[in-house]
Design an enzyme around this catalytic site. Structure first.
Site, PDB file in Angstrom:
ATOM      1  N   ASP A  66      54.202  51.164  55.234  1.00 40.85           N
ATOM      2  CA  ASP A  66      55.321  51.061  56.167  1.00 40.85           C
ATOM      3  C   ASP A  66      55.150  52.073  57.294  1.00 40.85           C
ATOM      4  O   ASP A  66      54.597  53.153  57.109  1.00 40.85           O
ATOM      5  CB  ASP A  66      56.660  51.229  55.457  1.00 40.85           C
ATOM      6  CG  ASP A  66      56.641  52.252  54.324  1.00 40.85           C
ATOM      7  OD1 ASP A  66      55.664  53.024  54.223  1.00 40.85           O
ATOM      8  OD2 ASP A  66      57.591  52.274  53.540  1.00 40.85           O
ATOM      9  N   GLU A 125      63.181  50.744  56.908  1.00 44.64           N
ATOM     10  CA  GLU A 125      64.437  51.474  56.750  1.00 44.64           C
ATOM     11  C   GLU A 125      65.652  50.715  57.275  1.00 44.64           C
ATOM     12  O   GLU A 125      66.757  51.263  57.312  1.00 44.64           O
ATOM     13  CB  GLU A 125      64.352  52.827  57.475  1.00 44.64           C
ATOM     14  CG  GLU A 125      63.253  53.756  56.975  1.00 44.64           C
ATOM     15  CD  GLU A 125      63.592  54.439  55.660  1.00 44.64           C
ATOM     16  OE1 GLU A 125      64.677  54.155  55.110  1.00 44.64           O
ATOM     17  OE2 GLU A 125      62.771  55.239  55.192  1.00 44.64           O
TER      18      GLU A 125
END
Length: 379
Positions: A66, A125
């Site tokens: 990520d 997120e």
């Protein structure tokens, strides 16, 4: 550039979800120079880099990392700290650095049977209920099918595990995720005469305390958590608030348990709204589902990492990870990378002082390289 230099450079350039333009360009350039086949602008700023295997059409083993940072002003004193109002406070800089280093090892190694895909994902997120997370959007765009992904691995930094440890969890490693809002509507009045209004702030504040108490007294002990993290209300110091909103998260072991927890929250909040003569609107937004590790890949990782001397069994985390969008489609494995200095407590993830022991990075790189090469050479 070695793995620690890579991590520090990425740390200096944090970018929020779907805004990872510099990060994406940097990674694409690094991997293109190694000879990878680069596919850009997936889920806006995501990348898939392919290293072709020796045997066509066997399917690809994927490594996911990520890329996004958090909207946190960094307060560490490291010379490579970020200064743009964002921060890699969840370790995504280290996740990318390890993935890039593994990609370099793959490019230098004898060619595996299967394709090896490095998936650099944006917006892990993201808040449930707003826009799709990066993994969700990549799956909606057909990344798994387009690149023939048949297995996937990933890791996450863990400030509670010692540096040099690779944590292995049997079964579910990340929890089911939900975000909820509670909106109380009352009626404003002069603060000197509160009885002439209906105080939404009073209703919301009482609901927060009642919800926490009710969950402790009516739910059996099990791995779950509720955190109410915002309470907003009022426009002036001398006006009874006519509107208040609470917002928080739920983490549970399954969708059914998450629904049961929200039902309890809503029931308690409705009771408080009735008692304070306010109106309630309660909403639940589903986030990532639980991430479950594939038993076969767990066994392979445990065997390889035990030989390397870095394997350690760990328990399920109550945080959530949108990696579940991938793991719900193909057999997957998620590991925890210990980053705590020996016998020293460090700030937790999502802290403005979060840091990590960089000696963990080359150990994690070798562990993940050996795992992905094993998977890429299986039958």
């Amino acid at each position: 550039m070695d793995i620690i230099e890579t991590r520090r450079l990425l740390h200096q350039h944090p970018e929020l979800g779907y805004e990872e333009h510099w990060t994406s360009q940097y990674i694409a350039q690094r991997l293109a120079e190694l000879g990878y086949e680069i596919h850009e602008k997936l889920a806006h700023t995501g990348i898939v880099a392919i290293w072709r295997g020796a045997i066509p059409d066997l399917g690809a083993v994927a490594y996911r990392a990520d890329m996004d940072a958090l909207p946190i002003v960094e307060k560490t004193d490291v010379p490579f700290r970020s200064t743009n109002g964002c921060m890699h406070a969840c370790g995504h800089d280290s996740h990318m650095a390890v993935a890039i280093d593994v990609a370099e090892k793959v490019a230098a190694a004898p060619r595996a049977k299967r394709d090896i895909a490095f998936v650099f994902q944006p917006n892990e997120e993201g808040a449930p209920g707003e826009i799709p997370s990066g993994a969700d959007l990549m799956c909606r765009e057909g990344v798994v099918e387009r690149f023939g992904l048949c297995k996937m691995v990933a890791l996450h930094s863990d400030p509670t595990l010692e540096a040099g440890v690779m944590g292995i969890c049997q079964g579910a490693i990340w929890a089911e995720s939900g975000r909820f809002t509670l909106e109380f509507q009352g009626e404003s009045a002069h603060a000197a005469y509160p009885e002439r209004g209906r105080d939404a702030l009073w209703a919301a504040s009482q609901a927060v305390c009642a919800i926490y108490a009710a969950l402790r007294r009516t739910r059996p002990a099990r791995p779950e958590v509720v955190s109410i993290c915002t309470l907003t209300a009022g426009n002036a110091f001398n006006v009874v608030a006519d509107h208040a909103q609470c917002e928080g998260i739920i983490r549970a072991t399954s969708r059914a348990e998450l629904d049961a927890i929200f039902h309890r929250i809503e029931t308690v909040a409705k009771g408080m709204a009735q008692a304070t003569e306010t109106e309630l609107v309660a909403k639940l937004y589903y986030g990532a589902s639980a991430v479950a590790n594939d038993d076969k890949i767990v066994a392979i990782a445990r065997n390889i990492w035990s030989a390397l001397g870095c394997a350690k069994d760990v328990n399920m985390n109550l945080a959530a990870e949108d990696f579940s969008y991938f793991s719900n489609k193909i057999p997957s494995f998620y590991a925890m990378m210990g980053v705590k200095p020996n016998n020293i407590q460090i700030p937790p993830s999502h802290s403005d002082k979060f840091t990590l022991d960089e000696s963990a990075l080359p150990i994690a790189s070798e562990a993940m390289f050996q795992l992905i090469m094993n998977l890429a050479n299986d039958d």
